[in-house]
Write a protein that holds these residues in place. Structure first.
Motif, PDB file in Angstrom:
ATOM      1  N   LYS A   1      41.797  35.277  57.255  1.00 47.97           N
ATOM      2  CA  LYS A   1      40.673  34.570  57.163  1.00 47.97           C
ATOM      3  C   LYS A   1      41.162  32.893  57.371  1.00 47.97           C
ATOM      4  CE  LYS A   1      38.837  37.475  53.486  1.00 47.97           C
ATOM      5  NZ  LYS A   1      39.094  37.357  51.820  1.00 47.97           N
TER       6      LYS A   1
ATOM      7  N   ASP B   1      38.966  43.697  52.328  1.00 47.50           N
ATOM      8  CA  ASP B   1      39.719  42.395  52.042  1.00 47.50           C
ATOM      9  C   ASP B   1      41.106  43.192  51.357  1.00 47.50           C
ATOM     10  OD1 ASP B   1      40.458  40.199  50.885  1.00 47.50           O
ATOM     11  OD2 ASP B   1      39.295  40.317  49.007  1.00 47.50           O
TER      12      ASP B   1
ATOM     13  N   ASN C   1      43.296  41.352  49.126  1.00 43.95           N
ATOM     14  CA  ASN C   1      43.201  41.021  47.852  1.00 43.95           C
ATOM     15  C   ASN C   1      42.088  41.430  46.944  1.00 43.95           C
ATOM     16  OD1 ASN C   1      45.952  39.809  48.340  1.00 43.95           O
ATOM     17  ND2 ASN C   1      44.720  38.250  49.392  1.00 43.95           N
ATOM     18  N   LEU C   2      42.180  42.201  46.237  1.00 43.32           N
ATOM     19  CA  LEU C   2      40.927  43.006  45.591  1.00 43.32           C
ATOM     20  C   LEU C   2      41.409  42.617  44.026  1.00 43.32           C
ATOM     21  CD1 LEU C   2      39.635  45.733  47.764  1.00 43.32           C
ATOM     22  CD2 LEU C   2      38.362  43.659  47.295  1.00 43.32           C
TER      23      LEU C   2
ATOM     24  N   GLU D   1      34.765  43.496  49.945  1.00 39.64           N
ATOM     25  CA  GLU D   1      35.266  41.872  49.510  1.00 39.64           C
ATOM     26  C   GLU D   1      34.735  41.466  48.244  1.00 39.64           C
ATOM     27  OE1 GLU D   1      36.580  38.661  49.654  1.00 39.64           O
ATOM     28  OE2 GLU D   1      36.488  38.836  51.636  1.00 39.64           O
ATOM     29  N   ASP D   2      35.715  40.684  47.293  1.00 39.26           N
ATOM     30  CA  ASP D   2      35.266  40.248  46.001  1.00 39.26           C
ATOM     31  C   ASP D   2      34.845  38.781  46.002  1.00 39.26           C
ATOM     32  OD1 ASP D   2      38.063  39.817  46.671  1.00 39.26           O
ATOM     33  OD2 ASP D   2      38.227  39.020  44.593  1.00 39.26           O
TER      34      ASP D   2
HETATM   35 MN    MN Z   1      39.528  38.872  47.620  1.00 41.63          MN
END
Ligand code: MN
Length: 162
Positions: free
Chosen positions: A105, A53, A55-56, A9-10
């Protein structure tokens, strides 16, 4: 044995939330903030579940998942997609990439726990249980016990029962 979960997770806030929820429940949490780090960590230590996640910043989470699935030793490692945009077809895209579960999320404690519990059960990694690795299963007298019944020729029991 403590269940170890890798969270990829970013977003620091999401990471903090997941860490708080999981550590509070007695899980061990290891963290990666991008795809490259995730791929490196996955080979470093034994993991029971990966939260990915989608979207990284470097490699798309689904692409990371595909790369993990290309490694045979991780075929049974449960991967749960964490996705921000609950778009139509999202779940299907995650499953096609090789994810086993899906948590949209904003992450809720209930949904996260339910999914992780399901993953552990499906993979035979109920908390506290121990699953031998592939190499251990090949040691004579250990994993062989599981495959032994399949080696019994089927005509023999038939003959006796008739
Ligand atoms: Mn992300």
């Amino acid at each position: 044995m403590i269940t170890r979960i890798l969270c990829v997770e970013d977003n620091p806030q999401n990471m903090r939330l997941v860490r708080k929820i999981l550590i509070g429940a007695g899980y061990e949490v290891v963290e990666a903030v991008n795809g490259e780090q995730a791929l490196a960590m996955i080979e470093q230590e034994p993991l029971d579940v990966v939260l990915m996640d989608v979207n990284l910043p470097d490699i798309d989470g689904l692409e990371v998942t595909r790369r993990i699935r290309q490694m045979p030793q991780f075929n049974n490692l449960p991967i749960v997609a964490l996705t921000a945009n609950a778009m139509h077809g999202d779940r299907e895209r995650c499953m096609e990439a090789g994810c086993n579960g899906y948590v949209p999320k904003p992450i809720t404690k209930v949904e996260l726990f339910a999914t992780i519990t399901q993953m552990l059960r499906q993979s035979g990694r109920a908390q506290g249980s121990y699953e031998p690795s592939v190499s251990e299963a090949e040691i004579p007298g250990r994993g062989n016990a599981r495959t032994a019944p399949m080696q019994v020729p089927s005509p023999a029991p038939d003959r006796f029962s008739r």
